[in-house]
Design a protein around this motif. Sequence first.
Motif, PDB file in Angstrom:
ATOM      1  N   ILE A  15      35.334  46.716  44.516  1.00 21.33           N
ATOM      2  CA  ILE A  15      34.617  45.757  45.364  1.00 21.33           C
ATOM      3  C   ILE A  15      33.794  44.884  44.418  1.00 21.33           C
ATOM      4  CG2 ILE A  15      33.115  45.486  47.364  1.00 21.33           C
ATOM      5  CD1 ILE A  15      35.661  47.158  47.876  1.00 21.33           C
ATOM      6  N   ASP A  16      34.303  43.704  44.154  1.00 21.85           N
ATOM      7  CA  ASP A  16      33.722  42.909  43.080  1.00 21.85           C
ATOM      8  C   ASP A  16      33.963  41.430  43.358  1.00 21.85           C
ATOM      9  OD1 ASP A  16      33.035  42.143  40.160  1.00 21.85           O
ATOM     10  OD2 ASP A  16      32.843  44.321  40.163  1.00 21.85           O
ATOM     11  N   SER A  17      34.113  40.666  42.264  1.00 26.67           N
ATOM     12  CA  SER A  17      34.310  39.215  42.352  1.00 26.67           C
ATOM     13  C   SER A  17      35.773  38.824  42.268  1.00 26.67           C
ATOM     14  CB  SER A  17      33.533  38.516  41.228  1.00 26.67           C
ATOM     15  OG  SER A  17      33.957  39.028  39.962  1.00 26.67           O
ATOM     16  N   GLY A  18      36.650  39.754  42.462  1.00 32.41           N
ATOM     17  CA  GLY A  18      38.075  39.473  42.331  1.00 32.41           C
ATOM     18  C   GLY A  18      38.554  39.720  40.914  1.00 32.41           C
ATOM     19  N   ALA A  19      39.824  39.769  40.715  1.00 27.35           N
ATOM     20  CA  ALA A  19      40.410  40.034  39.387  1.00 27.35           C
ATOM     21  C   ALA A  19      41.529  39.039  39.112  1.00 27.35           C
ATOM     22  CB  ALA A  19      40.945  41.467  39.319  1.00 27.35           C
ATOM     23  N   ASP A  20      41.688  38.764  37.846  1.00 24.78           N
ATOM     24  CA  ASP A  20      42.780  37.898  37.411  1.00 24.78           C
ATOM     25  C   ASP A  20      44.052  38.734  37.393  1.00 24.78           C
ATOM     26  OD1 ASP A  20      44.436  36.014  36.335  1.00 24.78           O
ATOM     27  OD2 ASP A  20      43.423  35.882  34.398  1.00 24.78           O
TER      28      ASP A  20
END
Length: 587
Positions: free
Chosen positions: A334-339
């Motif tokens: 649960i974060d800022s998204g991932a590349d």
Amino acid sequence: MTSRSPGLPLSPPPAVPPALPRLAAGLLGVLLWGAGLGLAPASAQSAFPERFQRGTGTVRPLTRVERPLPMVRQPAVRQPANLPAAQLRPEPGRYPAPREPGMGRPGRPRPGGGWGGVGIGVGAGIIGGILLDQATRPRVYEPEYDEPPPPRYPRRPVVTVEEDFDEPATRPPRRTRPVREAAPPRRTPPRTARPAPGPPAVSVPAVAETRFVPDEILIELAPNAQADTVLRRHRAVLLASRSFALPGVTLIRARLEGGRTARGVLAQMARDRDVAGAQPNYLYALQQPAPGDTAALPPAAPVPDKQPQYIVEKLRLGDLHKLARGEKIRVAVIDSGADQAHPELKGVVEASFDALGGEARPHAHGTAMAAAILAQTQLQGVAPAARLLAARAFSGEAGPAAASGTTFHILTALDWAAGEGARVFNLSFAGPQDRLLSRSLAGARDKGIVAIAAAGNGGAKAAPLYPGADPSVIAVTATDAEDKPFSQASRGSHIAVAAPGVDVLAAEPEGRYAFSSGTSIAAAHVSGIVALLLEKRPDLNLEGVRKLLTESAVDLGSRGRDAVFGAGRVDAPAALARALPVSELGR
């Protein structure tokens, strides 16, 4: 009672036959009754003279002509005053008729009344009744002359033997009644009174608290309450409405109008019975490394083999992966998204979700956390065979609220990840205490989800940060290659374990790498270890995992558990050995 001299017995009086008094009473009553009847003719003659013949005493019927007529008073006749007494004539009706033979004295009844016989008979009956009562009464027991009367209920004779007088007489044993087992008590369900409606659960932030959206609130309506009515009453505009499974609540996200602040409106909602709960929309920040702790590497530069990869030695990943790799365990970041196009994350993303909406740009924090758990190429992830659930709940935009997320967005991401079958939550962010977030994490714990949270980079004197201080998570702090604590890490009794988190080589968007420090990446390493434990022991829950990690940790700092390291640095092989059966350890 009279005294009785010994040797001189008194003879009892002769017994009177009980029938004799009754007979005497009856004879006396008959005689008295006859005497009363003998007096009846005289009294009758005196009372009714016209019914008797004169001089004979015989009775004859009285005819209609002979009945006495009413006396008519005649006028008085004046007599000459000089006439002699012999020549005087009596006035008719003035004097009674002369007496005739056979009659008594004129004008007087003969002696004796009409009720004499009846009175004598009644008196005789009374006297006879008294005598009869005395005769029929039971005789009084006289102990001087009589034998004692027999008992009313005779007892059984007691047989005693003269030779056994010195010994107590024994009675036959009483027959004991069979003991009946008591019936089990009825189990009646307790009657629980319906709780009276109490004040709404409204969280009004303290004056010093500023980590919330100033013009937004989250509202939970009471049953049968209308959202339009509540919003109109408090001059708010509906932004979103959503039901959340983990906390079990339906929330309304509203924006306040007219320059009203969240703190003032929440104080008014505390008295609104249509509001079951309300609170600010709190802000949370990703635990970014401090300036100077991050050093970026060029995209094509080779990754150093020794120092940047000290976690491989510290966590003994080579030996660990021989036993487990986190196969099929879903880990939600649960974060800022991932590349997802980064080489370290190719083929490991199971699903992704954007709780914010709009255009999503890959962010360094989310990419680094995901690679620390599942790195595939130049980096060595802790659980390379696990599956990634990438949830974007933080904006990652530049500015004062850089990489910030709100309560509403985090709850949305948690609900999505739980619905996707996540077994591990990685929560590398920190912020204020939140009632709704705490309820959501408790719901995840009840579903068997293990939540790992960063202790926070607030420093040694900072207040506890959340969700790291929540009891439904495992809080992780950071250490360096020499097992020294991260200088900016938060302290507190809520910290469970420590993990490598200083100068760690991490992935960045667009295929780059960078050194990162902080409790965020340390928490990501522990999330990978939990995925390994769950692969071998799917039945483990939050408390079971906590016990394995704390009991197998390497003690650091002061002896025993402390506020800096918790139980100590994690020892992944030792924790896995405690979870595996002995047969698998010998392979």
